[in-house]
Write an enzyme that holds these catalytic residues in place. Structure first.
Site, PDB file in Angstrom:
ATOM      1  N   GLU A 175      -2.266  -8.645   2.838  1.00 51.19           N
ATOM      2  CA  GLU A 175      -2.383  -9.401   3.968  1.00 51.19           C
ATOM      3  C   GLU A 175      -3.907  -9.531   4.104  1.00 51.19           C
ATOM      4  OE1 GLU A 175      -2.554  -5.226   5.282  1.00 51.19           O
ATOM      5  OE2 GLU A 175      -1.719  -6.285   3.847  1.00 51.19           O
ATOM      6  N   HIS A 209      -3.947  -4.488  -0.418  1.00 50.44           N
ATOM      7  CA  HIS A 209      -3.442  -4.970   1.052  1.00 50.44           C
ATOM      8  C   HIS A 209      -3.332  -6.538   0.841  1.00 50.44           C
ATOM      9  CE1 HIS A 209      -3.389  -1.502   3.753  1.00 50.44           C
ATOM     10  NE2 HIS A 209      -4.463  -1.046   2.930  1.00 50.44           N
ATOM     11  N   CYS A 226       0.718  -1.102   0.145  1.00 51.49           N
ATOM     12  CA  CYS A 226       0.024   0.053   0.072  1.00 51.49           C
ATOM     13  C   CYS A 226       0.880   1.334  -0.163  1.00 51.49           C
ATOM     14  CB  CYS A 226      -0.959  -0.057   1.131  1.00 51.49           C
ATOM     15  SG  CYS A 226      -2.372   1.151   1.035  1.00 51.49           S
TER      16      CYS A 226
END
Length: 211
Positions: free
Chosen positions: A184, A182, A80
């Site tokens: 994750e 993102h 990001c």
């Protein structure tokens, strides 16, 4: 051992949780001294580029990262805002960034375009970098961003996403890789890409141009 850089605007704990979920050895590192024995680094980010750069400079990360990533070839993943600060300048806070990749970061604009860009969107691989080859064709990842990078060199673009127009959602050059989404929070495809980063070997990365 993967070091996850924790700083004022990062979401390091979320990335660390994902890495541990995958069974990967990882820990938070708040200062360069704590990262002395890691063999790759992740820079996650949420928030503004100017605050991120101020925090990295205050903690001595900018000089350390230049040495171990640019000079020594340590594998690095930005997430990001961690992608945006790789470039020369960001309009978010009008700040000079790490400057590892030529180009600037600008705000999304376009008639009827909702900002921030938020939600799931497709990523199309666009290079032969080993990290790009790990991107599943047409897979969707989770985005939250008001700004995006304009790489000056097309070869640095490893994946693109359409939001109004196409923008660089993945960049990669040598041992430096980054995702605008993102990774994750992107479910199984994000975790698979994290695993790919963790498994990339220096000899693979040495075969592509470095920063």
């Amino acid at each position: 051992m993967i070091g996850v850089i924790t700083y004022q605007t990062g979401n390091a704990q979320s990335v660390l949780f994902a890495l541990h979920h995958l069974g990967l050895e990882a820990r938070l590192v708040a200062t360069p001294d704590e990262a002395a024995d890691v063999d790759r680094l992740i820079l996650p980010g949420v928030g503004a580029a100017d605050v991120t750069m101020a925090s990295l400079r205050e903690r001595g990360w900018t000089e350390h990262l230049d040495r171990v990533v640019r000079d020594d070839g340590l594998p690095f993943l930005g997430v990001c805002v961690g992608l945006q600060v790789l470039f020369q300048h960001s309009a978010e806070g009008d700040v000079d960034c790490l400057g590892w990749l030529p180009g600037d970061v600008v705000r999304f604009h376009g008639e009827g375009l909702r900002v921030p860009h938020m939600g799931w969107n497709a990523v199309r691989p666009q290079s032969q970098h080993p990290f790009a080859r790990a991107l599943p064709e047409g897979a969707h990842f989770y985005f939250v961003n008001s700004f995006h990078a304009l790489p000056a060199q097309e070869s640095d673009v490893a994946g693109v996403t359409r939001y109004g127009a196409e923008f660089a959602s993945v960049v990669a050059r040598g041992n430096v890789m980054a995702t605008q989404f993102h990774i994750e929070k992107s479910g199984p495809v994000g975790l698979a890409l994290l695993t790919a980063f963790a498994q990339l070997q220096p000899h693979e990365l040495a075969q592509v141009p470095a920063c």
